[in-house]
Write a protein that holds these residues in place. Structure first.
Motif, mmCIF file in Angstrom:
data_model
loop_
_atom_site.group_PDB
_atom_site.id
_atom_site.type_symbol
_atom_site.label_atom_id
_atom_site.label_comp_id
_atom_site.label_asym_id
_atom_site.label_seq_id
_atom_site.Cartn_x
_atom_site.Cartn_y
_atom_site.Cartn_z
ATOM 1 N N LYS A 1 44.686 38.151 39.697
ATOM 2 C CA LYS A 1 44.979 39.511 40.138
ATOM 3 C C LYS A 1 44.397 40.567 39.187
ATOM 4 O O LYS A 1 44.221 40.329 37.997
ATOM 5 C CB LYS A 1 46.481 39.709 40.292
ATOM 6 C CG LYS A 1 47.071 38.855 41.415
ATOM 7 C CD LYS A 1 48.493 39.228 41.740
ATOM 8 C CE LYS A 1 49.006 38.403 42.934
ATOM 9 N NZ LYS A 1 50.377 38.778 43.335
ATOM 10 N N ILE B 1 46.743 44.903 42.339
ATOM 11 C CA ILE B 1 48.039 45.521 42.060
ATOM 12 C C ILE B 1 47.794 46.958 41.637
ATOM 13 O O ILE B 1 47.086 47.218 40.662
ATOM 14 C CB ILE B 1 48.779 44.777 40.935
ATOM 15 C CG1 ILE B 1 48.981 43.308 41.304
ATOM 16 C CG2 ILE B 1 50.111 45.450 40.630
ATOM 17 C CD1 ILE B 1 49.383 42.439 40.125
ATOM 18 N N GLU C 1 49.940 36.180 36.280
ATOM 19 C CA GLU C 1 48.979 36.111 37.379
ATOM 20 C C GLU C 1 47.808 37.079 37.234
ATOM 21 O O GLU C 1 46.898 37.090 38.053
ATOM 22 C CB GLU C 1 49.694 36.363 38.714
ATOM 23 C CG GLU C 1 50.500 37.651 38.749
ATOM 24 C CD GLU C 1 51.359 37.764 39.998
ATOM 25 O OE1 GLU C 1 51.314 36.846 40.850
ATOM 26 O OE2 GLU C 1 52.068 38.781 40.132
ATOM 27 N N HIS D 1 53.558 41.207 35.778
ATOM 28 C CA HIS D 1 52.575 40.331 36.424
ATOM 29 C C HIS D 1 51.789 39.516 35.399
ATOM 30 O O HIS D 1 50.680 39.062 35.691
ATOM 31 C CB HIS D 1 51.624 41.169 37.280
ATOM 32 C CG HIS D 1 52.302 41.917 38.387
ATOM 33 N ND1 HIS D 1 52.610 41.346 39.599
ATOM 34 C CD2 HIS D 1 52.755 43.193 38.448
ATOM 35 C CE1 HIS D 1 53.205 42.241 40.371
ATOM 36 N NE2 HIS D 1 53.310 43.377 39.698
#
Length: 428
Positions: A125, A156, A182, A179
């Motif tokens: 990500k 994101i 990831e 996050h």
């Protein structure tokens, strides 16, 4: 300093300005036979007078030397960009070996993402600011798709809190931590094009590194506008354009920064080209790419010398001003005065017709002020234009105005404040 909403006061500030003569180095657009008030350096900086001379030098070299211009003359083209890096070292807070002048901004962003966005099954990500400039959004979306991923599942975005316009650094850091397992890359602008918010590059970089990912930055609105310390802050990479606060012409040459810690990392992918090959072996014309040391090893195509000549002229103006530190000192006062004048208009009419959404803390902004017009915004913007103020309109209701310390004056921002007051009375 205690500001005054007074013409004589603005003129006294201009008289005391140690950079007042820098304006003479630029060509000012005209309006009805007089200098326009140009407050759009956030979009396209003014032309330095020296551009014509520098470009003419290289046209002459081309005319008289032809292909030998690459190797012969006062400024052989083969190493032309090296003489430009000194001023950029000051502007970017980076070593010359960490800088390369090349391509255009979005091309460079793509090239850098080839190296620094390497998704895995677990870490894939990208975290970025919500409302980033569309070109950055498109570049990231296409990079994600290139890797067989879906943007909605991969990107994101961090947005301001409800009812606010700018981001809190702690919210960006929290999103990175949320996050952590990831993320593959953190990618932010230095200054948000819409709000003018100057992000905390150091804090964002530290947060990204703490969770094991790289941090990269689009400095289109930051380079030449605010002091940067890319090497010290340990940013992994950055790119910028040169046609805003660096005044190098429409579509001017871009540049990249790659922190020296990555220069010897053979695990980084990159798209190669002949111009990025090691100089000592470049003309052997052999198979097998051998990258030049430093950021220059990310180059792909032949240097566009005429664009670089314009860039050289523009950078010389920055050098003549004494560096980014002195420009910043004036910018803080100039933008602070502009903010005071806009707020004075609101006080005079008894309502906040002009809402400044750029941070009030000078450390979190550059020259740009983004102003929401609560009523009749387009009519007010058109009134400014009709009276010789060149700014920038963003739908649905924002006027962006930037007082650039290289060529704008305190009197110009005072007169703009007067026009805003007139427009407020006329249209509300």
């Amino acid at each position: 300093m205690i500001f005054k909403n007074d013409l004589q006061f603005s003129r006294s500030l201009d008289e005391q300005d140690p950079l007042k003569n820098m304006r003479d180095a630029f060509i000012i657009p005209q309006h009805n036979g007089t200098d326009a008030i140009y407050l759009c350096g956030n979009s396209l900086g003014l032309q330095p007078k020296a551009v014509q001379t520098e470009v003419a030098k290289q046209l002459s070299a081309w005319a008289t030397k032809g292909v030998e211009g690459w190797f012969d003359g006062v400024e052989p083209w083969l190493d032309y960009q090296q003489s430009l890096k000194g001023t950029l070292e000051d502007i970017l807070g980076a070593g010359a070996h960490e800088i390369s002048i090349m391509n255009s901004l979005t091309v460079n962003l793509h090239l850098l993402m080839v190296s620094f966005y390497q998704p895995t099954n677990k870490r894939y990500k990208i975290l970025m600011e919500g409302g980033a400039f569309p070109s950055d959004q498109y570049a990231v979306e296409s990079q994600v798709r290139y890797h067989g991923l879906e943007p909605d599942d991969t990107i994101i975005e961090v947005f301001p809190r409800e009812g606010e316009y700018t981001l809190h650094t702690e919210d960006i850091i929290q999103a990175i931590n949320d996050h952590a397992d990831e993320l593959s890359l953190v990618l932010f602008s230095g200054i948000n094009y819409y709000t003018g918010q100057f992000f905390d590059i150091k804090a964002i970089t530290e947060a990204a590194h703490a969770v094991g990912v790289c941090a990269g930055f689009d400095l289109a609105h930051a380079a030449g506008n605010v002091p940067l310390k890319l090497h010290e802050w340990k940013a992994d990479f950055a790119c910028w354009c040169s046609y805003k606060y660096l005044n190098s012409g429409p579509g001017g040459i871009s540049g990249i920064f790659v922190h020296e810690k990555h220069h010897s990392d053979i695990t980084l992918d990159r798209f190669a080209g002949w111009w990025g090959n090691r100089r000592s072996t470049q003309f052997k014309m052999e198979k097998g790419f051998d990258p030049e040391a430093g950021a220059d090893g990310w180059q792909v195509s032949t240097a566009p010398i005429l664009l670089m000549a314009a860039h050289k002229a523009a950078l010389s103006a920055h050098g003549s001003a004494g560096g980014i530190g002195k420009l910043r000192q004036k910018s803080l006062r100039l933008t602070g005065y502009f903010e005071f004048l806009i707020n004075s208009v609101n006080t005079g009419i008894g309502e906040e017709l002009f809402k400044i959404i750029t941070p009030t803390d000078p450390e979190h902004r550059g020259a740009q002020l983004s102003i929401i017009c609560q009523q009749n915004g387009k009519a007010i913007f058109d009134y400014l234009t009709e009276h010789g103020v060149i700014g920038d309109w963003r739908e649905p209701d924002v006027i962006r105005l930037s007082a650039v310390p290289l060529y704008n004056t305190f009197t110009e921002v005072y007169l703009t404040g007067q026009l805003l007051a007139e427009a407020a009375k006329k249209f509300n």
